[in-house]
Scaffold this motif. Sequence first.
Motif, mmCIF file in Angstrom:
data_model
loop_
_atom_site.group_PDB
_atom_site.id
_atom_site.type_symbol
_atom_site.label_atom_id
_atom_site.label_comp_id
_atom_site.label_asym_id
_atom_site.label_seq_id
_atom_site.Cartn_x
_atom_site.Cartn_y
_atom_site.Cartn_z
ATOM 1 N N GLN A 173 0.848 -1.192 0.000
ATOM 2 C CA GLN A 173 0.000 0.000 0.000
ATOM 3 C C GLN A 173 0.883 1.241 0.000
ATOM 4 O OE1 GLN A 173 -3.382 -0.201 -0.081
ATOM 5 N NE2 GLN A 173 -3.135 -2.415 -0.205
ATOM 6 N N ARG A 174 0.432 2.257 -0.712
ATOM 7 C CA ARG A 174 1.145 3.532 -0.704
ATOM 8 C C ARG A 174 0.874 4.237 0.615
ATOM 9 N NH1 ARG A 174 2.898 5.822 -5.696
ATOM 10 N NH2 ARG A 174 2.521 4.347 -7.382
ATOM 11 N N VAL A 175 1.919 4.842 1.149
ATOM 12 C CA VAL A 175 1.810 5.555 2.411
ATOM 13 C C VAL A 175 2.269 6.986 2.181
ATOM 14 C CG1 VAL A 175 2.609 5.670 4.796
ATOM 15 C CG2 VAL A 175 2.271 3.445 3.704
ATOM 16 N N ARG A 176 1.452 7.938 2.604
ATOM 17 C CA ARG A 176 1.835 9.341 2.475
ATOM 18 C C ARG A 176 2.772 9.706 3.622
ATOM 19 N NH1 ARG A 176 -1.650 13.470 -0.111
ATOM 20 N NH2 ARG A 176 -2.669 12.356 -1.783
ATOM 21 N N VAL A 177 3.860 10.342 3.267
ATOM 22 C CA VAL A 177 4.834 10.766 4.261
ATOM 23 C C VAL A 177 4.916 12.287 4.217
ATOM 24 C CG1 VAL A 177 7.240 10.640 4.973
ATOM 25 C CG2 VAL A 177 6.138 8.646 3.940
ATOM 26 N N PRO A 178 4.656 12.940 5.345
ATOM 27 C CA PRO A 178 4.736 14.404 5.327
ATOM 28 C C PRO A 178 6.187 14.861 5.183
ATOM 29 C CG PRO A 178 4.309 13.604 7.543
ATOM 30 C CD PRO A 178 4.243 12.414 6.634
#
Length: 53
Positions: free
Chosen positions: A35-40
């Motif tokens: 799964q793609r994970v958003r990283v700030p």
Amino acid sequence: MLRYYFYMFILYNDYGKKLKEILNELFPGLIREPQRVRVPVRVPDRRQDPAGR
């Protein structure tokens, strides 16, 4: 290390994809899709830069 090679085989090989489908039919959820994970990302504040760049 063997787990890594097996995972790469499943991801990048046609036979691996078929194997993954068969295993997921027999045991649902055994091999999960990544799964793609958003990283700030923090933008550095230029006022606090000691070098004054």
